[in-house]
Design a protein around this motif. Sequence first.
Motif, mmCIF file in Angstrom:
data_model
loop_
_atom_site.group_PDB
_atom_site.id
_atom_site.type_symbol
_atom_site.label_atom_id
_atom_site.label_comp_id
_atom_site.label_asym_id
_atom_site.label_seq_id
_atom_site.Cartn_x
_atom_site.Cartn_y
_atom_site.Cartn_z
ATOM 1 N N GLY A 128 0.822 -1.214 0.000
ATOM 2 C CA GLY A 128 0.000 0.000 0.000
ATOM 3 C C GLY A 128 0.852 1.259 0.000
ATOM 4 O O GLY A 128 0.548 2.228 -0.710
ATOM 5 N N ALA A 129 1.932 1.239 0.794
ATOM 6 C CA ALA A 129 2.823 2.403 0.832
ATOM 7 C C ALA A 129 3.473 2.627 -0.521
ATOM 8 O O ALA A 129 3.581 3.774 -0.994
ATOM 9 C CB ALA A 129 3.888 2.205 1.905
ATOM 10 N N PHE A 130 3.910 1.534 -1.168
ATOM 11 C CA PHE A 130 4.549 1.691 -2.480
ATOM 12 C C PHE A 130 3.578 2.272 -3.502
ATOM 13 O O PHE A 130 3.931 3.213 -4.234
ATOM 14 C CB PHE A 130 5.069 0.346 -2.979
ATOM 15 N N LEU A 131 2.369 1.716 -3.581
ATOM 16 C CA LEU A 131 1.402 2.196 -4.569
ATOM 17 C C LEU A 131 1.031 3.652 -4.331
ATOM 18 O O LEU A 131 0.870 4.428 -5.283
ATOM 19 C CB LEU A 131 0.149 1.318 -4.544
ATOM 20 N N ALA A 132 0.913 4.047 -3.063
ATOM 21 C CA ALA A 132 0.580 5.441 -2.760
ATOM 22 C C ALA A 132 1.748 6.372 -3.101
ATOM 23 O O ALA A 132 1.551 7.438 -3.700
ATOM 24 C CB ALA A 132 0.212 5.565 -1.278
ATOM 25 N N LEU A 133 2.945 5.974 -2.734
ATOM 26 C CA LEU A 133 4.115 6.819 -2.998
ATOM 27 C C LEU A 133 4.416 6.911 -4.488
ATOM 28 O O LEU A 133 4.895 7.953 -4.968
ATOM 29 C CB LEU A 133 5.324 6.254 -2.251
ATOM 30 N N ALA A 134 4.147 5.829 -5.229
ATOM 31 C CA ALA A 134 4.430 5.827 -6.661
ATOM 32 C C ALA A 134 3.524 6.781 -7.435
ATOM 33 O O ALA A 134 3.814 7.105 -8.592
ATOM 34 C CB ALA A 134 4.290 4.415 -7.220
ATOM 35 N N LEU A 135 2.447 7.253 -6.796
ATOM 36 C CA LEU A 135 1.566 8.221 -7.455
ATOM 37 C C LEU A 135 2.217 9.596 -7.563
ATOM 38 O O LEU A 135 1.869 10.381 -8.446
ATOM 39 C CB LEU A 135 0.257 8.346 -6.670
ATOM 40 N N VAL A 136 3.162 9.879 -6.673
ATOM 41 C CA VAL A 136 3.739 11.227 -6.634
ATOM 42 C C VAL A 136 5.262 11.237 -6.730
ATOM 43 O O VAL A 136 5.867 12.308 -6.845
ATOM 44 C CB VAL A 136 3.324 11.958 -5.338
ATOM 45 N N LEU A 137 5.899 10.060 -6.675
ATOM 46 C CA LEU A 137 7.353 9.982 -6.687
ATOM 47 C C LEU A 137 7.821 8.993 -7.748
ATOM 48 O O LEU A 137 7.057 8.112 -8.175
ATOM 49 C CB LEU A 137 7.871 9.532 -5.314
ATOM 50 N N SER B 141 11.764 4.335 -8.100
ATOM 51 C CA SER B 141 12.905 3.956 -7.262
ATOM 52 C C SER B 141 12.772 4.514 -5.855
ATOM 53 O O SER B 141 13.042 3.823 -4.865
ATOM 54 C CB SER B 141 14.210 4.433 -7.901
ATOM 55 N N LEU B 142 12.337 5.769 -5.745
ATOM 56 C CA LEU B 142 12.147 6.363 -4.424
ATOM 57 C C LEU B 142 10.964 5.734 -3.700
ATOM 58 O O LEU B 142 11.006 5.540 -2.474
ATOM 59 C CB LEU B 142 11.943 7.871 -4.545
ATOM 60 N N ALA B 143 9.913 5.408 -4.443
ATOM 61 C CA ALA B 143 8.754 4.754 -3.832
ATOM 62 C C ALA B 143 9.149 3.403 -3.257
ATOM 63 O O ALA B 143 8.677 3.008 -2.181
ATOM 64 C CB ALA B 143 7.640 4.588 -4.863
ATOM 65 N N ALA C 271 9.349 -3.450 -10.980
ATOM 66 C CA ALA C 271 8.490 -2.332 -11.365
ATOM 67 C C ALA C 271 8.494 -2.100 -12.865
ATOM 68 O O ALA C 271 7.591 -1.438 -13.389
ATOM 69 C CB ALA C 271 8.934 -1.064 -10.643
ATOM 70 N N ALA C 272 9.499 -2.635 -13.557
ATOM 71 C CA ALA C 272 9.530 -2.510 -15.018
ATOM 72 C C ALA C 272 8.334 -3.214 -15.658
ATOM 73 O O ALA C 272 7.976 -2.923 -16.799
ATOM 74 C CB ALA C 272 10.838 -3.080 -15.569
ATOM 75 N N HIS C 273 7.724 -4.145 -14.932
ATOM 76 C CA HIS C 273 6.537 -4.852 -15.421
ATOM 77 C C HIS C 273 5.257 -4.277 -14.836
ATOM 78 O O HIS C 273 4.205 -4.902 -14.938
ATOM 79 C CB HIS C 273 6.647 -6.338 -15.081
ATOM 80 N N GLY C 274 5.355 -3.122 -14.208
ATOM 81 C CA GLY C 274 4.169 -2.464 -13.678
ATOM 82 C C GLY C 274 4.199 -2.378 -12.162
ATOM 83 O O GLY C 274 4.803 -3.211 -11.485
ATOM 84 N N GLN C 275 3.539 -1.361 -11.650
ATOM 85 C CA GLN C 275 3.523 -1.156 -10.202
ATOM 86 C C GLN C 275 2.797 -2.276 -9.469
ATOM 87 O O GLN C 275 3.153 -2.628 -8.344
ATOM 88 C CB GLN C 275 2.878 0.196 -9.894
ATOM 89 N N ALA D 274 2.291 -7.162 -5.834
ATOM 90 C CA ALA D 274 2.059 -8.609 -5.740
ATOM 91 C C ALA D 274 3.275 -9.323 -5.152
ATOM 92 O O ALA D 274 3.139 -10.247 -4.342
ATOM 93 C CB ALA D 274 1.717 -9.174 -7.118
ATOM 94 N N ALA D 275 4.472 -8.895 -5.562
ATOM 95 C CA ALA D 275 5.694 -9.515 -5.047
ATOM 96 C C ALA D 275 5.828 -9.292 -3.547
ATOM 97 O O ALA D 275 6.195 -10.206 -2.797
ATOM 98 C CB ALA D 275 6.910 -8.949 -5.780
ATOM 99 N N LEU D 276 5.535 -8.078 -3.080
ATOM 100 C CA LEU D 276 5.599 -7.793 -1.651
ATOM 101 C C LEU D 276 4.581 -8.615 -0.875
ATOM 102 O O LEU D 276 4.876 -9.168 0.193
ATOM 103 C CB LEU D 276 5.356 -6.298 -1.398
#
Length: 256
Positions: free
Chosen positions: A51-60, A63-65, A133-137, A142-144
């Motif tokens: 959840g944190a990754f998906l939320a952070l990836a919206l604005v960052l 790699s940082l997400a 992430a190269a295959h999508g967020q 799913a991996a996590l």
Amino acid sequence: MRYQLELFLTALGFFTRIPVPAWVPWSPERLNHAARYFPLVGWVVGGVGAGAFLALALVLPVSLAVILSMAVTIRLTGAFHEDGWADTCDGLGGGWDKAQVLTIMKDSRIGSYGTVGMVLMLLAKAAALVELAAHGQLAVAAALLAAHPLSRLASTSLIHWLPYVREDESSKSKPLARALRPGELAAAALFGLAPLALLAPLEALGALLAVAALTVWTARIFLRRLGGYTGDLLGAAQQGTELACYLGILAAWNYT
């Protein structure tokens, strides 16, 4: 049903910083029986990380997400398993015999092996997740969600199959030093393996094979060097098999 909920909350309170209700009783025996829910704790940690990754990836940038989502899960668990990984690197890297290894791992200070091992582990996990992430967020999420429960199942299996080697009663993991009953092991396996359904069949197979191979290999090392496991070694196994899960998924992609 209430007893099972209490066991899960016992496991959650032991392995994370999440507060548990005051009405949940604690005892070494309850923690022992809570081992069946260790992979289920991975659902919580993996869910928070995803959840944190998906939320952070919206604005960052991705790699940082990835890095910040890893920081979130480390904060959630209090670096419990990472500390075990660092202590194991120090102990097995710097110790010559069983007594020396155990003494080094008990030392709260981190040494050169632990420092290098921790840096490499965090870099490897971050790099693997960025590649995913190269295959999508959603591939990262799913991996996590799969890796955290599966890696905790790997550690739980070591509790079942290996003897506990520390004799001091002050050890935090002393209450875990009991083989799981068949029903408890089956429950742990269900909670650890079920999230693999989030992956494609070949991805799930790659992750499962990589984790199983590393678990067997680490079990052999732990038996040869120490004659069994300690809490630090369980933490190291969780970290190693979490990374192995990501690598197994990437290997499946490269294979196809």
